[in-house]
Design a protein around this motif. Structure first.
Motif, PDB file in Angstrom:
ATOM      1  N   ARG A 143      -2.817   2.381  -4.297  1.00  0.00           N
ATOM      2  CA  ARG A 143      -3.379   2.077  -5.199  1.00  0.00           C
ATOM      3  C   ARG A 143      -2.459   3.297  -6.553  1.00  0.00           C
ATOM      4  O   ARG A 143      -2.305   3.256  -7.721  1.00  0.00           O
ATOM      5  CB  ARG A 143      -4.562   2.454  -6.276  1.00  0.00           C
ATOM      6  CG  ARG A 143      -5.823   1.868  -5.517  1.00  0.00           C
ATOM      7  CD  ARG A 143      -6.927   1.968  -6.604  1.00  0.00           C
ATOM      8  NE  ARG A 143      -6.903   3.438  -6.246  1.00  0.00           N
ATOM      9  CZ  ARG A 143      -8.636   3.355  -7.237  1.00  0.00           C
ATOM     10  NH1 ARG A 143      -9.267   2.209  -7.521  1.00  0.00           N
ATOM     11  NH2 ARG A 143      -8.896   4.815  -7.058  1.00  0.00           N
ATOM     12  N   GLU A 144      -1.731   4.134  -5.697  1.00  0.00           N
ATOM     13  CA  GLU A 144      -0.437   5.035  -6.843  1.00  0.00           C
ATOM     14  C   GLU A 144       0.415   5.405  -5.985  1.00  0.00           C
ATOM     15  O   GLU A 144       1.251   5.554  -6.925  1.00  0.00           O
ATOM     16  CB  GLU A 144      -1.780   6.412  -6.625  1.00  0.00           C
ATOM     17  CG  GLU A 144      -3.029   6.907  -7.737  1.00  0.00           C
ATOM     18  CD  GLU A 144      -4.041   7.883  -7.197  1.00  0.00           C
ATOM     19  OE1 GLU A 144      -2.983   8.489  -7.555  1.00  0.00           O
ATOM     20  OE2 GLU A 144      -4.725   7.799  -7.181  1.00  0.00           O
ATOM     21  N   GLY A 145       0.385   5.134  -4.813  1.00  0.00           N
ATOM     22  CA  GLY A 145       2.067   5.773  -4.400  1.00  0.00           C
ATOM     23  C   GLY A 145       2.603   5.231  -4.639  1.00  0.00           C
ATOM     24  O   GLY A 145       3.992   5.479  -4.098  1.00  0.00           O
ATOM     25  N   LEU A 146       2.332   3.361  -4.040  1.00  0.00           N
ATOM     26  CA  LEU A 146       2.979   2.307  -4.386  1.00  0.00           C
ATOM     27  C   LEU A 146       3.454   1.715  -5.581  1.00  0.00           C
ATOM     28  O   LEU A 146       3.914   0.276  -5.306  1.00  0.00           O
ATOM     29  CB  LEU A 146       2.907   1.709  -2.872  1.00  0.00           C
ATOM     30  CG  LEU A 146       3.077   1.790  -1.390  1.00  0.00           C
ATOM     31  CD1 LEU A 146       2.419   1.803   0.084  1.00  0.00           C
ATOM     32  CD2 LEU A 146       3.633   3.347  -1.224  1.00  0.00           C
ATOM     33  N   THR A 147       3.115   2.231  -5.996  1.00  0.00           N
ATOM     34  CA  THR A 147       2.951   1.216  -7.874  1.00  0.00           C
ATOM     35  C   THR A 147       3.342   0.772  -8.168  1.00  0.00           C
ATOM     36  O   THR A 147       4.090   0.068  -8.326  1.00  0.00           O
ATOM     37  CB  THR A 147       2.657   2.173  -9.145  1.00  0.00           C
ATOM     38  OG1 THR A 147       3.296   3.172  -9.213  1.00  0.00           O
ATOM     39  CG2 THR A 147       0.873   2.654  -8.766  1.00  0.00           C
ATOM     40  N   ALA A 148       5.356   1.215  -7.281  1.00  0.00           N
ATOM     41  CA  ALA A 148       7.039   0.650  -7.620  1.00  0.00           C
ATOM     42  C   ALA A 148       7.072  -0.945  -7.385  1.00  0.00           C
ATOM     43  O   ALA A 148       7.270  -1.937  -7.631  1.00  0.00           O
ATOM     44  CB  ALA A 148       7.845   1.633  -6.886  1.00  0.00           C
ATOM     45  N   ASN A 149       5.984  -1.271  -5.348  1.00  0.00           N
ATOM     46  CA  ASN A 149       5.949  -2.068  -5.012  1.00  0.00           C
ATOM     47  C   ASN A 149       5.306  -3.409  -5.221  1.00  0.00           C
ATOM     48  O   ASN A 149       4.003  -3.345  -5.305  1.00  0.00           O
ATOM     49  CB  ASN A 149       5.864  -2.111  -3.685  1.00  0.00           C
ATOM     50  CG  ASN A 149       7.072  -0.165  -3.719  1.00  0.00           C
ATOM     51  OD1 ASN A 149       7.781  -0.889  -3.173  1.00  0.00           O
ATOM     52  ND2 ASN A 149       7.468   0.405  -3.589  1.00  0.00           N
ATOM     53  N   ARG A 150       6.386  -4.375  -4.581  1.00  0.00           N
ATOM     54  CA  ARG A 150       5.800  -5.828  -4.293  1.00  0.00           C
ATOM     55  C   ARG A 150       5.083  -5.980  -3.088  1.00  0.00           C
ATOM     56  O   ARG A 150       5.613  -5.346  -2.252  1.00  0.00           O
ATOM     57  CB  ARG A 150       6.135  -6.755  -4.552  1.00  0.00           C
ATOM     58  CG  ARG A 150       5.867  -7.813  -4.711  1.00  0.00           C
ATOM     59  CD  ARG A 150       6.881  -8.854  -5.241  1.00  0.00           C
ATOM     60  NE  ARG A 150       5.930 -10.956  -5.118  1.00  0.00           N
ATOM     61  CZ  ARG A 150       5.707 -11.253  -5.038  1.00  0.00           C
ATOM     62  NH1 ARG A 150       5.590 -10.822  -6.398  1.00  0.00           N
ATOM     63  NH2 ARG A 150       5.369 -12.414  -4.914  1.00  0.00           N
ATOM     64  N   ILE A 151       3.999  -5.584  -2.819  1.00  0.00           N
ATOM     65  CA  ILE A 151       2.898  -5.377  -1.810  1.00  0.00           C
ATOM     66  C   ILE A 151       3.625  -6.461  -0.794  1.00  0.00           C
ATOM     67  O   ILE A 151       3.381  -7.753  -1.581  1.00  0.00           O
ATOM     68  CB  ILE A 151       1.841  -4.622  -1.786  1.00  0.00           C
ATOM     69  CG1 ILE A 151       2.000  -3.048  -2.145  1.00  0.00           C
ATOM     70  CG2 ILE A 151       1.575  -4.717  -0.078  1.00  0.00           C
ATOM     71  CD1 ILE A 151       0.641  -2.614  -2.107  1.00  0.00           C
ATOM     72  N   ALA A 213      -4.374  -4.159  -2.733  1.00  0.00           N
ATOM     73  CA  ALA A 213      -2.523  -4.116  -2.684  1.00  0.00           C
ATOM     74  C   ALA A 213      -1.964  -5.400  -3.667  1.00  0.00           C
ATOM     75  O   ALA A 213      -0.311  -5.650  -4.494  1.00  0.00           O
ATOM     76  CB  ALA A 213      -3.156  -5.280  -1.367  1.00  0.00           C
ATOM     77  N   ASP A 289       8.441  -3.795  -1.217  1.00  0.00           N
ATOM     78  CA  ASP A 289       9.518  -4.622  -1.368  1.00  0.00           C
ATOM     79  C   ASP A 289      10.455  -3.371  -1.343  1.00  0.00           C
ATOM     80  O   ASP A 289      11.490  -4.001  -0.624  1.00  0.00           O
ATOM     81  CB  ASP A 289      10.129  -5.625  -2.018  1.00  0.00           C
ATOM     82  CG  ASP A 289       9.413  -4.917  -3.053  1.00  0.00           C
ATOM     83  OD1 ASP A 289       8.779  -4.625  -3.646  1.00  0.00           O
ATOM     84  OD2 ASP A 289       9.929  -5.774  -4.392  1.00  0.00           O
ATOM     85  N   ALA A 290       9.924  -2.255  -2.139  1.00  0.00           N
ATOM     86  CA  ALA A 290      11.408  -1.018  -2.126  1.00  0.00           C
ATOM     87  C   ALA A 290      10.609  -0.261  -0.861  1.00  0.00           C
ATOM     88  O   ALA A 290      11.734   0.025  -0.543  1.00  0.00           O
ATOM     89  CB  ALA A 290      10.964  -0.469  -3.893  1.00  0.00           C
ATOM     90  N   VAL A 291      10.131   0.199  -0.135  1.00  0.00           N
ATOM     91  CA  VAL A 291       9.971   1.067   0.186  1.00  0.00           C
ATOM     92  C   VAL A 291      10.484   0.457   1.800  1.00  0.00           C
ATOM     93  O   VAL A 291      10.449   1.523   2.681  1.00  0.00           O
ATOM     94  CB  VAL A 291       8.358   1.714  -0.135  1.00  0.00           C
ATOM     95  CG1 VAL A 291       7.547   0.982   0.698  1.00  0.00           C
ATOM     96  CG2 VAL A 291       8.887   3.344   0.775  1.00  0.00           C
ATOM     97  N   GLY A 292      10.008  -0.770   1.786  1.00  0.00           N
ATOM     98  CA  GLY A 292       9.841  -0.846   3.352  1.00  0.00           C
ATOM     99  C   GLY A 292       8.240  -1.027   4.321  1.00  0.00           C
ATOM    100  O   GLY A 292       7.648  -0.906   2.998  1.00  0.00           O
TER     101      GLY A 292
END
Lengths: 440, 440
Positions: A143-151, A213, A289-292
Motif C-alpha cells: 500500500r505504501e512502499g510500492l506506490t510508484a508501481n503498476r503491480i 495490488a 513495473d518500476a521496482v522489478g
C-alpha cells in the motif's frame, strides 16, 4: 500525552502476544510512537483465563459490547476471528467511531467491501497488517512502499501449515497423510485443518492482496481454490528431478482481460528464492513495473509475529488518527472513489504452464498418442520425463509414469486436452495436473 | 486539488527514472495518493540533456537555487549525490520550508544528524527510502513495519556491485580482478569502483539502518569498513566445501555493551536464504524480538528501482505534509528527543566467529601448534579442513592449506592469536581471516 486506549476483543494466542509484546517493549514503542499505547480493557468469554494473562491492572469483561460502548477506548482490536460475531462487533465499533485493528482475513476477504465502506463513511481506520502473512509487513509494502508501481503479479507462500507439510513431504519423502498427522502433533496444523490444507486460508489472504495490488474490491467468491490434499510424494520427487519445488501459492495477476486470483499447488523453479522457503515460513514475491521483483519473508503466524503486525497498526493509528481522513493511507491502497472494475477471471481463462503425470501402459506409441493430443489442442511441450517401466500386474504387463511439462496455455484448453488423454485406453489412472509458475 | 509540485535537483540515472515512472504511472499513482504529483522544475548543469529527457512541458534550469527559491515548489528531490553542494542545497531547501526527498546515503550517513535536526526545527520532512537498498522498502519496514519490536540485529547485502562480483567469482571460479573488469564492462561497476569494492557504500547504508533500528544518531565515522578486494577464488571454494557462501554484509547488532556497526566479507551458511541472493540483487535480514527473522529482497540500484523508492517518499509526503509534524514518522524512527546514547563499539570488542586460512609447511605437528595457540587464547574450534599437500619449491618440500572455523570470540583476542600464529616459522604466508555469521 495520555496513552492511546486500546480495547482487545478476544485474548487467545494472538491477543496474549499483543499484550505481552506491548508490556515488554512499551518503552521502545513509546520512543517510536511518541505516545504510549495501553490496553485498557480486554473482552473475552473466558474471563478467568483472560485475567490470568493480563493481571489486575487491566479491566476484563465478558461482553465485547461493553468495550465498544466505552467512550474512553480509542482503538478496538478484533481478534475473535470468523465471519459471525466478529463482523457484528467490527461494524458496531466503526459505528461507535472507534478505529479498528483486525487480524481477521476471512472477515475482510468476504465482507471487506461493506466494512471498509462503513469505516470510510464514519471517518475511522480499519487496519489489517496482521491479516496477511502474519509478521511480514506486506500490506504496508504493497500500500505504501510500492506506490510508484503498476503491480503486475503477486505470488506468495501465505499459509505456514501447508508449507510445513510440503517441506516435510519433500525432505523426508513422506506422503501427505503421514505428514499432516506429524504437523498436528507439533502444533503446525489444527485439529480440523480444512481451511489450511484446502487452500481457503491462503485464498482469503490472496484476495486481500489482489484488492490492494490492483485497486479492486475484495472478491473471495471469485477466487479459484485448490489445496494440497491430493499431492503425492512421487510428484514432489519428479518435480525435483526436473528442477522444481512444489509450493502452495496464492497468486494474483493483472492480465489484459482482467485479474487472475487463484490458490493451488505450483511447481516453482528450485533456484528461485521463494522455492527455498521451508517449514512454516511465509514469503511473498511482488512483480511491479518500476521496482522489478521484490520478496518479503518471515513468520506468517504465531503469537508474537502476528502481534508485531497488530501493534504496528496500533502505532500507525496513533500517529495518523488526528490527521484528516483524506490524508490517510486508503484501506484498499487506492482512494475509495478510484477503485477499478477489472474483473476476476474464471479459472478457465487463466493462462499458465503445467506439469502432467500420466500412468500409462508401457507400450510402443503411447508417448506419440499423448503428445499428439496435446499438439492437436495447440499445447506445446517444454520437457518430457519417461520413467523406466515398473512391472505391475501379472503376465509381464508393465506400466510407467510419463511426466510432461508444457508451455503456457489457457486452462480451458488444458482441461479439454486432459479429458481426451484420459479417454485413451493406455492411460491407466487419473491424470495428475499441477500448475507451474516460472515467477520470472 | 492542485498536483503537488516537485523540483528535481539533478536528472541523471535516478532522476530520469523518477521522471519516466511518474509520467508512465501518473494515473495509478494519483489513484493511490489522492492527488497528482508533478515535476514542475528540473535543475541540472547540463540543461540540454535535461531538456531532452523531460520535453518542453517542464521548466529546466541550470541553477538549483532557483528551484529552492521557487515558492510554488512543495518538495525538493536531491539526486546530485556526494557531501558537497548536495549538503548545501538540502540545508537550503529545508531552510526554505521545503520537504526533501534524497537518495544520498553518503550525505545522510555522514551529515544526517545536522540535516535531520534542521528539518525537525523547520517542521519539514526529509525522506530517504532510496538511500538504502534501492527499491526495497526497507526504511519503511524498519521505521513503521516493525515498530512493535526490539530489533536485535540487521545483516544486509546492500551493495549490488560487490554481490555481483562475489556471485561471479563463485560461479565461475574466477579471481577478483578478472571479475571486476567484467563487472565494469557490463555496467555493474563504475570506472572508479572504490566506494563499492572497499565497502564504503555498504557502510553508509548500514550506518543509516543502525540509526533507525536502535534509535541512535548516524555515526559513519564509527563504522568498521572492509571491502572485498583481498578475497580469493580459493577462499570462496573452501567456504563452499564447508557449507558456506561468502557475502559482503553490512551488519549492525545490539549487544550488551553497545552497538556493532561493521561491513566486511562474511561466511554465511549456504542454506540461509540470504546466502542465495545472487548477482546485483540486495537483501536485508532483520532479527527482532517479536516478529523473529524477516527478510526483504529486491533491486538495490538502477534507474527505475531507485525511482520507485523516491516516488514512494513523494506519495508519503503528499499524504502527510498537512498533518502535524508530531504525527509524522520520525526521521530516525524514534522521536528526536528519545534517541539513545548506545555507543558504537570499536571492532576489537566485536564478538563473532572466524574462517582462517593458513598456508603451512606440510610437517608433523603444525596443526597441533596452531590449534594449541588458539586454545591458549581461549578460542575454540568448530571445524578444521586440511588439504592434501601440494608439492611446491625444490627438493620435495611441500605446503598445504589449513582451514579453521572457530566459535565466537572477541575480535581483539583473534587479532592477538593471529599475530602469534603468523610468527610460527611453519606458517608460510599471511593468514587469511574472514568473519563468519550464522544469522540464526
Amino acid at each position: 500525552m495520555k496513552p492511546i486506549q486500546v480495547g482487545l476483543l478476544g485474548i487467545g494466542t494472538v491477543g496474549s502476544g499483543v499484550f505481552n509484546v506491548l508490556a515488554r517493549n512499551q518503552q521502545e514503542i513509546r520512543r517510536r510512537a511518541g505516545r504510549g499505547i495501553e490496553i485498557a480493557t480486554v473482552a473475552d468469554l473466558n474471563v478467568e483465563r483472560a485475567r490470568e494473562i493480563v493481571g489486575s491492572d487491566v479491566k476484563v469483561v465478558a461482553d465485547a459490547r461493553a468495550v465498544i460502548a466505552d467512550p474512553s477506548i480509542d482503538i478496538v482490536v478484533e481478534l475473535i476471528g470468523g465471519y459471525g460475531i466478529a463482523k457484528q462487533l467490527v461494524l458496531e465499533a466503526i459505528a461507535a467511531g472507534k478505529h479498528v485493528v483486525t487480524a481477521n482475513k476471512a472477515l475482510l476477504a468476504v465482507h471487506g467491501t461493506e466494512i471498509f465502506a462503513a469505516a470510510q463513511a464514519r471517518g475511522v481506520i480499519v487496519a489489517f497488517e496482521a491479516a496477511v502473512a502474519g509478521g511480514i509487513p506486506i500490506i504496508k509494502a504493497l500500500r505504501e512502499g510500492l506506490t510508484a508501481n503498476r503491480i503486475q503479479w503477486i505470488a506468495g507462500i501465505i499459509n505456514g501449515t501447508t508449507n510445513f507439510i510440503l517441506s516435510e513431504m519433500r525432505s523426508k519423502g513422506l506422503d501427505f497423510d503421514v505428514v499432516l498427522k506429524e504437523a498436528q502433533r507439533l502444533g503446525y496444523a489444527e485439529a480440523d485443518p480444512t481451511f489450511d490444507i484446502e487452500g481457503v486460508d491462503a485464498a482469503h489472504k490472496a484476495t486481500i492482496m489482489s484488492a490492494i495490488a490492483f485497486g479492486i474490491p475484495v472478491q473471495f467468491d471469485k477466487a479459484y481454490v485448490e489445496g494440497i490434499t491430493k499431492l503425492s510424494a512421487q510428484d514432489i520427487r519428479y518435480a525435483e528431478q526436473l528442477g522444481y519445488r512444489i509450493k502452495l501459492l496464492g497468486i494474483t495477476k493483472r492480465v489484459e482481460k482482467g485479474v487472475e486470483l487463484r490458490v493451488h499447488p505450483s511447481l516453482v523453479p528450485a533456484k528461485r528464492l521463494i522455492a527455498n522457503v521451508e517449514g512454516a515460513m511465509n514469503a511473498v514475491v511482488v512483480q511491479a513495473d518500476a521496482v522489478g521483483t521484490t520478496l518479503y519473508y518471515g513468520k506468517g503466524a504465531g503469537s508474537e509475529p502476528t502481534a508485531s503486525a497488530v501493534i504496528a497498526d496500533l502505532v500507525d493509528i496513533t500517529r495518523l488518527h488526528t490527521a484528516d481522513p483524506e490524508h490517510r493511507v486508503p484501506h484498499l491502497a487506492f482512494q475509495h472513489d478510484a477503485l477499478s472494475d477489472l474483473q476476476v477471471l474464471p479459472m478457465g481463462e487463466v493462462v499458465t504452464s503445467y506439469y502432467l503425470r500420466l500412468r500409462v501402459a508401457d507400450q510402443a506409441g503411447v508417448l506419440a498418442k499423448v503428445t499428439g493430443l496435446l499438439a492437436e489442442s495447440g499445447i506445446s511441450i517444454d520437457a518430457v520425463l519417461q520413467r523406466e517401466a515398473d512391472e505391475v500386474g501379472g503376465e509381464g504387463s508393465t506400466q510407467t509414469d510419463l511426466i510432461i511439462l508444457t508451455h503456457d496455455c489457457q486452462e480451458a484448453l488444458m482441461d479439454a486436452a486432459i479429458a481426451k488423454m484420459q479417454a485413451l485406453p493406455t492411460v491407466l489412472a487419473p491424470i495428475t495436473r499441477i500448475r507451474k509458475e516460472e515467477l520470472n
